[in-house]
Scaffold this active site. Sequence first.
Site, mmCIF file in Angstrom:
data_model
loop_
_atom_site.group_PDB
_atom_site.id
_atom_site.type_symbol
_atom_site.label_atom_id
_atom_site.label_comp_id
_atom_site.label_asym_id
_atom_site.label_seq_id
_atom_site.Cartn_x
_atom_site.Cartn_y
_atom_site.Cartn_z
ATOM 1 N N LYS A 13 0.834 -1.211 0.000
ATOM 2 C CA LYS A 13 0.000 0.000 0.000
ATOM 3 C C LYS A 13 0.867 1.258 0.000
ATOM 4 C CE LYS A 13 -2.070 -1.124 3.900
ATOM 5 N NZ LYS A 13 -1.359 -2.396 4.197
ATOM 6 N N ARG A 88 -9.812 1.006 8.568
ATOM 7 C CA ARG A 88 -9.388 -0.356 8.891
ATOM 8 C C ARG A 88 -10.453 -1.132 9.645
ATOM 9 N NH1 ARG A 88 -3.417 0.340 8.862
ATOM 10 N NH2 ARG A 88 -2.498 -1.663 9.250
ATOM 11 N N ARG A 127 11.804 -5.381 4.691
ATOM 12 C CA ARG A 127 11.536 -3.950 4.457
ATOM 13 C C ARG A 127 12.486 -3.046 5.233
ATOM 14 N NH1 ARG A 127 5.624 -1.907 5.337
ATOM 15 N NH2 ARG A 127 5.797 -3.185 7.195
HETATM 16 P P1 AP5 Z 1 0.702 0.511 8.909
HETATM 17 O O1 AP5 Z 1 1.915 1.300 8.968
HETATM 18 O O2 AP5 Z 1 -0.471 0.998 8.134
HETATM 19 O O3 AP5 Z 1 1.098 -0.948 8.490
HETATM 20 P P2 AP5 Z 1 0.348 -2.068 7.655
HETATM 21 O O4 AP5 Z 1 -1.043 -1.862 7.216
HETATM 22 O O5 AP5 Z 1 0.584 -3.257 8.490
HETATM 23 O O6 AP5 Z 1 1.007 -2.018 6.303
HETATM 24 P P3 AP5 Z 1 2.503 -1.959 6.039
HETATM 25 O O7 AP5 Z 1 3.012 -0.570 6.140
HETATM 26 O O8 AP5 Z 1 3.187 -3.010 6.861
HETATM 27 O O9 AP5 Z 1 2.550 -2.505 4.535
HETATM 28 P P4 AP5 Z 1 2.261 -1.830 3.153
HETATM 29 O O10 AP5 Z 1 1.041 -2.486 2.576
HETATM 30 O O11 AP5 Z 1 2.277 -0.348 3.210
HETATM 31 O O12 AP5 Z 1 3.520 -2.393 2.374
HETATM 32 P P5 AP5 Z 1 4.817 -1.641 1.818
HETATM 33 O O13 AP5 Z 1 4.446 -0.796 0.642
HETATM 34 O O14 AP5 Z 1 5.588 -1.018 2.915
HETATM 35 O O15 AP5 Z 1 0.143 0.255 10.397
HETATM 36 C C1 AP5 Z 1 0.991 -0.125 11.439
HETATM 37 C C2 AP5 Z 1 0.176 -0.236 12.731
HETATM 38 O O16 AP5 Z 1 -0.417 1.039 13.041
HETATM 39 C C3 AP5 Z 1 -1.004 -1.199 12.692
HETATM 40 O O17 AP5 Z 1 -0.615 -2.525 12.964
HETATM 41 C C4 AP5 Z 1 -1.923 -0.608 13.764
HETATM 42 O O18 AP5 Z 1 -1.466 -0.950 15.053
HETATM 43 C C5 AP5 Z 1 -1.716 0.889 13.607
HETATM 44 N N1 AP5 Z 1 -2.692 1.504 12.684
HETATM 45 C C6 AP5 Z 1 -2.413 2.115 11.501
HETATM 46 N N2 AP5 Z 1 -3.544 2.559 10.926
HETATM 47 C C7 AP5 Z 1 -4.566 2.223 11.757
HETATM 48 C C8 AP5 Z 1 -5.975 2.383 11.688
HETATM 49 N N3 AP5 Z 1 -6.560 2.982 10.637
HETATM 50 N N4 AP5 Z 1 -6.707 1.898 12.723
HETATM 51 C C9 AP5 Z 1 -6.142 1.300 13.794
HETATM 52 N N5 AP5 Z 1 -4.799 1.099 13.908
HETATM 53 C C10 AP5 Z 1 -4.019 1.562 12.890
HETATM 54 O O19 AP5 Z 1 5.623 -2.916 1.245
HETATM 55 C C11 AP5 Z 1 6.189 -3.865 2.146
HETATM 56 C C12 AP5 Z 1 7.565 -4.299 1.605
HETATM 57 O O20 AP5 Z 1 7.378 -5.034 0.396
HETATM 58 C C13 AP5 Z 1 8.493 -3.133 1.253
HETATM 59 O O21 AP5 Z 1 9.805 -3.506 1.578
HETATM 60 C C14 AP5 Z 1 8.344 -2.983 -0.289
HETATM 61 O O22 AP5 Z 1 9.539 -2.496 -0.883
HETATM 62 C C15 AP5 Z 1 8.033 -4.402 -0.707
HETATM 63 N N6 AP5 Z 1 7.079 -4.474 -1.816
HETATM 64 C C16 AP5 Z 1 5.985 -3.708 -2.013
HETATM 65 N N7 AP5 Z 1 5.316 -4.094 -3.121
HETATM 66 C C17 AP5 Z 1 6.012 -5.163 -3.615
HETATM 67 C C18 AP5 Z 1 5.827 -6.009 -4.754
HETATM 68 N N8 AP5 Z 1 4.780 -5.849 -5.595
HETATM 69 N N9 AP5 Z 1 6.742 -7.000 -4.969
HETATM 70 C C19 AP5 Z 1 7.806 -7.177 -4.118
HETATM 71 N N10 AP5 Z 1 8.030 -6.389 -3.025
HETATM 72 C C20 AP5 Z 1 7.134 -5.401 -2.785
#
Ligand code: AP5
Length: 229
Positions: A13, A88, A127
């Site tokens: 995302k 969420r 990551r």
């Molecule tokens: P948040 O920071 O939102 O984390 P998340 O939803 O768990 O999502 P991530 O940031 O882990 O993943 P992403 O989908 O953004 O992936 P990314 O692009 O980095 O939330 C963290 C915490 O905050 C939650 O657990 C909760 O406690 C709290 N929170 C936040 N919002 C909330 C809400 N609305 N309500 C309640 N609590 C909340 O990619 C991941 C990795 O994969 C990177 O290294 C990237 O380079 C790689 N990558 C990306 N795409 C690809 C691909 N297509 N192929 C290969 N590698 C890829």
Amino acid sequence: MILILLGPPGAGKGTQAKEIARRRNLVQLSTGDMLRAAIAAGSPVGLKAKAIMESGGLVADDIVISIIAERIAQPDCANGFILDGFPRTLPQAAALDDMLRAKKLSLKTVIEMKVDDEVLIDRVSGRFTCANKSCGEGYHDRYKKPRKEGVCDICGSTAFTRRADDNAETMRNRLTAYYKETSPLVGYYFAKGLLQSVDAMAGIGEVGDAMNKLLDAPSGPTAAKSSSK
Ligand code: AP5
């Protein structure tokens, strides 16, 4: 344009939201980033959120709803924004509907990013992120390395960080929270005719191309055409 990127932790995302924001002059609104900034600042919200985020649970709805309400009222959101990690829960989605209705705004689309669980764990465990607060570009040990090792492609910073919640145990809890609390939003937005899906198992560039195709489509999404596959 206002859009939501919906998907489990590690789906990509943040990666795609940053790219779409750059291309289309939109603001990326990541509640995760906002909460991490609150923790770093030691604010009351940060103090409440810290332990919950470290355990992989969800921060209380009223906290994240008020953070987003405050943020979308800022002038830089006037041209549109991408919601990354919000809503969420169903109450968050209902609160967003109310906020947008009050501002006479509407969602263009909700893009669901579909990725298998074992791939998600691999993605979060590799990551790392640019430590420059005004940049925060995301990278991966194998799938997205900086062009020059140790130097951020975007801002040239040489400092990077890894997230405390990117470990196998917390990831299990984050996935449980996703399936229990967030996945019902797929049905919520499908029923509104706003849901589209991309196969986010593909490479970063391909996923970005699929999303751009959806966003450039002349007609809005329909419930019947809900997949780019
Ligand atoms: P948040 O920071 O939102 O984390 P998340 O939803 O768990 O999502 P991530 O940031 O882990 O993943 P992403 O989908 O953004 O992936 P990314 O692009 O980095 O939330 C963290 C915490 O905050 C939650 O657990 C909760 O406690 C709290 N929170 C936040 N919002 C909330 C809400 N609305 N309500 C309640 N609590 C909340 O990619 C991941 C990795 O994969 C990177 O290294 C990237 O380079 C790689 N990558 C990306 N795409 C690809 C691909 N297509 N192929 C290969 N590698 C890829």
